[in-house]
Design a protein around this motif. Structure first.
Motif, mmCIF file in Angstrom:
data_model
loop_
_atom_site.group_PDB
_atom_site.id
_atom_site.type_symbol
_atom_site.label_atom_id
_atom_site.label_comp_id
_atom_site.label_asym_id
_atom_site.label_seq_id
_atom_site.Cartn_x
_atom_site.Cartn_y
_atom_site.Cartn_z
ATOM 1 N N GLN A 2 58.072 16.536 -72.137
ATOM 2 C CA GLN A 2 58.273 15.216 -71.195
ATOM 3 C C GLN A 2 59.611 14.690 -71.845
ATOM 4 N N ARG A 3 60.459 14.483 -70.940
ATOM 5 C CA ARG A 3 61.651 13.960 -71.479
ATOM 6 C C ARG A 3 61.494 12.485 -71.024
ATOM 7 N N THR A 4 62.426 11.596 -71.794
ATOM 8 C CA THR A 4 62.526 10.134 -71.792
ATOM 9 C C THR A 4 63.916 9.701 -71.351
ATOM 10 N N VAL A 5 64.362 9.074 -70.615
ATOM 11 C CA VAL A 5 65.416 8.106 -69.938
ATOM 12 C C VAL A 5 65.450 7.115 -70.666
ATOM 13 N N ARG A 6 66.552 6.466 -71.200
ATOM 14 C CA ARG A 6 66.815 5.087 -71.369
ATOM 15 C C ARG A 6 67.873 4.548 -70.738
ATOM 16 N N CYS A 7 67.538 3.217 -70.205
ATOM 17 C CA CYS A 7 68.387 2.569 -69.307
ATOM 18 C C CYS A 7 69.440 1.779 -70.112
ATOM 19 N N ARG A 8 70.760 2.063 -69.896
ATOM 20 C CA ARG A 8 71.970 1.356 -70.340
ATOM 21 C C ARG A 8 72.466 0.297 -69.589
ATOM 22 N N GLY A 9 71.881 -0.103 -68.590
ATOM 23 C CA GLY A 9 72.336 -1.302 -67.782
ATOM 24 C C GLY A 9 72.135 -2.626 -68.840
ATOM 25 N N SER B 84 65.322 0.139 -71.720
ATOM 26 C CA SER B 84 64.009 0.252 -71.656
ATOM 27 C C SER B 84 63.699 1.957 -71.274
ATOM 28 N N ALA B 85 62.591 2.296 -71.710
ATOM 29 C CA ALA B 85 62.368 3.877 -71.629
ATOM 30 C C ALA B 85 61.538 3.984 -70.408
ATOM 31 N N PHE B 86 61.795 5.311 -69.773
ATOM 32 C CA PHE B 86 60.902 5.746 -68.929
ATOM 33 C C PHE B 86 60.693 7.179 -68.982
ATOM 34 N N SER B 87 59.467 7.796 -68.168
ATOM 35 C CA SER B 87 59.614 9.277 -68.249
ATOM 36 C C SER B 87 59.837 9.748 -67.129
ATOM 37 N N LEU B 88 60.236 11.013 -67.099
ATOM 38 C CA LEU B 88 60.405 11.879 -65.882
ATOM 39 C C LEU B 88 59.185 12.290 -65.168
ATOM 40 N N VAL B 89 58.871 12.148 -63.969
ATOM 41 C CA VAL B 89 57.759 12.747 -63.250
ATOM 42 C C VAL B 89 58.374 13.086 -61.952
ATOM 43 N N SER B 90 57.551 13.730 -61.027
ATOM 44 C CA SER B 90 57.987 14.377 -59.897
ATOM 45 C C SER B 90 57.473 13.764 -58.529
ATOM 46 N N PRO B 91 58.105 13.026 -57.688
ATOM 47 C CA PRO B 91 57.571 12.644 -56.558
ATOM 48 C C PRO B 91 56.883 13.802 -55.610
ATOM 49 N N ALA B 92 57.354 14.706 -55.902
ATOM 50 C CA ALA B 92 56.549 16.038 -55.003
ATOM 51 C C ALA B 92 55.078 15.941 -55.582
#
Length: 838
Positions: free
Chosen positions: A107-114, A124-132
């Motif tokens: 489970q990967r994590t993406v951090r916002c650089r805005g 802020s960190a958020f996890s990758l999920v699938s809309p499918a």
């Protein structure tokens, strides 16, 4: 992608993948993330826009000049791909990584650089999920695991209920005439009718049969006896005894009882869907503004084990949302898919039919490794609870092996060889599953007290929860939504996306609360008594000071009391909220409420999402900051509305009234989960029973409901003085006594209070619940017979009843209940009155 699951490079412009965002651009104010995420895509897909202020103005018409300036300055779409937590670390040591194990993060994590308004990086960190996966879960729950799908064409999949004009009758089963045209039976009813999908005529599956809902029914009274038993805490064995030996001298099988469960659930769910559809149309046609005050909570149910060889329970999480004003329970969704057969799904997904593995890795051309094991959002089974999924596959094979060896013949050496060969084959199948689950995907062996059922599979609670709110939105008429939840860790990753449109239009308020649940009765009574006394003194002081008048309503007084006595809530010296709520988009302030009402003691309320005009002000207040008078008055209105009472009331009723929903605990010297007497072992049947209980709770069970603060604020009407007399023993004389005030309880159902036209009107002006016979047997011979009997003078003498058949004449454009069930409608009685709105 790097070994160890980390990456130092930022994601380049362009489409990368799917992710779940925790900081939403629609949340304006300090701490707002100005990167481009979820502006065009409604469901979790990362995109980036062309650089430059001109393009941002075209694609961001709702941005302010300040926001456009920051977007142009910092370039949207800057994200950093980071590693996940330690619990997501996996080691692949099979197939191509057998000699060089690969360490990766499932489970990967993406951090916002805005950048925020403060000029800081959001991070802020958020996890990758699938809309499918989310779409698949929404499709599962929309029609309640396919119960309301109805029959469909086998060639193209078109449902009969979705396009009835495309189908034509094509015969019936059980002929009533012989080849010469002579009647074979005087009164014969076809058990099923054949239907043809005209656009697919000539194709395989275009001609199919539709069974009548009453087919195979032996005794009408048995259905209502089963329904009464379900609603009054009877177990499956109790129902078997009730319908079997004691009544008829014969033993009834469980399958017949299960068939009645399925039939009752289908009719009830179709009835509820139709009534909610009419209610929504009525509200939307009225044009009046509406505010939905909703309460959301979770309940955990445990199902007994299915086999003695695998004595572990299946844990089910139920998401419940109810209306705070009426107590109506909108939805109860369980994170369990009864349609899944774990072992069959494994063979279809991860094997090629020849014993070889497939669908295991994802290629990344140009990267260092070239390929890697599929991530959770890429796997076809990612919607399920995968550790339990793989464990269920292994456990089912082991249960089969034990059962087969016990029942196979053991007389000769050939029998022994056959049994041993079967054991070797089963062990090989188990090893294939273990290699893919443990050696490739890195899931450890499941040895916990809970496991997945063989007759279905538990789903990832994240997707079930998100689908629950997606479908809840579909049910509600357009209006403001005020949602109260507990401090659940997954909700910050879900609610801002599901209700993005409402947040943009300033029609969504989210209140998070927590209160003291474990308390003794003396402590509870003491706190409630102290609160009543303090509030009464506050009211009196306000009357003397001229702050209140005799016409001031109780709600205004309570809100004023909350405004004067609220205080910032802290956990020691730090913030009260959990880590998932400590993000720039949410205010840091949490407030302790002074009220002790509705059983919610020591309530603490947070304000993740408030109306836009108030959100900016509250986000500037530190977690222990000073609250001025204006802010106190504004927040008091929302603290007053924050309650979980309707969901808690339903859960308490379900726990106490339904023995099948008892908790499975450990008792005595037993280690692990225990078997609960009366509880069920089939999760699909438990879901059916809960749906039946919920709809009966909403429509057919008159019950008194006290909205929050009603008892304390004395909202109830004053009782009428009723004369009393006491008869002198042995005589016909009476002694008059002083009159006593009596309040007649409002025995209306949640559906009546909610405004649904689910009721019967009497000649005297009273109301009653819908007639259960007419709901269950509409359009059948049983219903027609009941209609004829109700037309007799004996039933007309006092108070003729009305039900939903009159409402059909008011809204002809809405499909009637018999049409939904695929049966012809019956005509309403001449003596019935037209039901009006509540």
């Amino acid at each position: 992608m790097t070994r160890g699951g980390t990456a130092k490079d930022e994601v380049p412009n362009g489409k990368f993948g799917y992710f779940q965002l925790r900081a939403l651009p629609a949340l304006s104010g300090r701490g707002q993330v100005l990167s481009q995420h979820l502006r065009e895509s409604r469901l979790l897909q990362l995109r980036t826009a062309p650089h430059g202020l001109g393009s941002a103005e075209k694609r961001r018409p709702d941005f302010t000049e300040e926001q456009l300036d920051i977007v142009a300055k910092h370039e949207p779409g800057a994200y950093k791909l980071a590693g996940a937590n330690k619990k997501h670390r996996r080691v692949s040591c099979a197939f191509q990584y057998q000699h060089a194990p690969h360490v990766w993060a499932d489970q990967r994590t993406v951090r916002c650089r805005g950048h925020t308004f403060e000029g800081k990086v959001c991070n802020s960190a958020f996890s990758l999920v699938s809309p499918a996966h989310l779409d698949e879960e929404v499709a599962r729950l929309r029609n309640h695991n396919g119960i309301l799908d109805g029959p469909g064409c086998g060639a193209c999949g078109t449902r009969f209920l979705a396009a009835p004009d495309e189908f034509s009758l094509n015969g019936a089963h059980q002929r009533t005439r012989d080849s010469k045209g002579n009647a074979t039976k005087k009164k014969a009813t076809p058990k099923a009718v054949r239907v043809l999908h005209k656009p697919c005529k000539g194709k395989k599956g275009a001609r199919f049969s539709i069974l009548l809902p009453q087919a195979g029914q032996k005794t009408t009274a048995d259905n209502l006896r089963i329904l009464g038993a379900v609603l009054n805490s009877a177990g499956i064995t109790d129902m078997q005894r009730m319908l079997g030996t004691a009544a008829t001298g014969k033993t009834i099988g469980f399958s017949r009882i299960y068939d009645r469960f399925a039939w009752l659930e289908e009719v009830f769910l179709a009835y509820e869907r139709e009534m909610l559809h009419r209610w929504r149309e009525k509200i939307e046609c009225s044009g009046q503004p509406i505010e939905h005050c909703l309460s959301h909570d979770d309940m955990v149910l445990t199902v007994n084990w299915e086999t003695a060889t695998d004595q572990r329970n299946t844990q089910l999480n139920c998401a419940i949302t109810a209306d705070a004003k009426s107590g109506y329970v909108y939805r109860l969704d369980v994170d369990f898919d009864p349609r899944v057969k774990p072992l069959d799904l494994f063979n279809e997904t991860y094997t090629d039919g020849q014993g070889g593995p497939r669908n295991l890795s994802q290629g990344y051309p140009g990267s260092k490794f070239g390929s890697a094991p599929k991530f959770s959002w890429q796997r076809p089974t990612g919607r399920l609870h995968e550790p339990q999924f793989f464990a269920a596959c292994v456990n089912e094979l082991e249960a089969f092996r034990v059962r087969a060896r016990r029942r196979m013949p053991k007389k000769s050496k050939a029998d022994t060889k056959t049994r041993n060969d079967l054991t070797v084959r089963v062990n090989g199948m188990k090893e294939d599953i273990r290699v893919i689950a443990e050696d490739w995907f890195g899931f450890p062996a499941d040895t916990e007290a809970e496991r997945g059922s063989f007759k279905g599979m538990t789903t990832d609670d994240f997707y079930t929860k998100a689908a629950h709110f997606v479908l809840l939105k579909e049910m509600l008429p357009k209006g403001r939504v005020v949602l109260t939840t507990e401090q659940e860790a997954t909700l910050p990753n879900i609610l801002p996306h599901i209700f993005e449109e409402e947040i943009r239009e300033d029609r969504f308020v989210w209140l998070a609360m927590k209160f003291k649940k474990k308390t003794t009765k003396p402590e509870k009574l003491g706190k409630v008594k102290a609160y009543k006394k303090a509030r009464r003194q506050f009211h009196n002081d306000g009357m003397y000071a001229g702050r209140f008048s005799p016409e001031t309503d109780a709600r205004t007084i309570t809100e004023a009391y909350i405004a004067d006595h609220m205080a910032p809530a802290l956990r020691g010296t730090g913030p009260y909220s959990g880590s998932n709520y400590q993000i720039p988009s949410f205010p840091k302030l949490w407030v302790s409420a002074p009220t002790q009402a509705s059983g919610e003691l020591d309530k603490v309320v947070g304000f993740p999402i408030l109306p836009r005009y108030l959100r900016r002000q509250v986000k500037r207040i530190p977690l222990d900051g000073h609250l001025d008078t204006e802010i106190r008055e504004e927040l008091a209105q929302w603290i007053y509305k924050a309650t979980l009472q309707p969901a808690s009331t339903f859960m308490n009723s379900l726990r106490e009234r339904l023995s099948l929903a008892d908790r499975a605990g450990s008792g005595g010297a037993r280690i692990g989960g225990s078997y609960v007497q009366g509880a069920i072992f089939n999760p699909a049947m438990l879901i059916s029973i809960i749906n039946i209980f919920r709809i009966n709770y909403n429509f057919f069970e008159p019950r008194v409901y006290t909205p929050p603060y009603e008892e304390i604020d004395d909202f109830a009407k004053a009782g009428k003085l009723m004369p009393r007399a006491l008869r002198i023993p042995g005589t016909d004389e009476f002694v008059q006594m002083s009159p006593r005030a009596r309040r007649s309880p409002q025995k209306r159902t949640p559906a009546m209070r909610h405004g649904l036209d689910a009721r019967k009107l009497r000649k005297g002006g009273g109301e009653d619940v819908p007639d259960l016979y007419r709901v269950l047997y509409a359009g059948t011979k049983v219903g027609a017979k009941l209609d004829r009997s109700w037309k007799s003078p004996a039933s007309k003498a006092d108070s003729p009843s009305t039900d939903q058949s009159e409402i059909r004449t008011q809204t002809p454009e809405v499909a009637t209940i018999p049409e939904i069930l695929g049966i012809p409608p019956d005509l309403p009685s001449d003596d019935e009155q037209t039901a009006t709105g509540t």
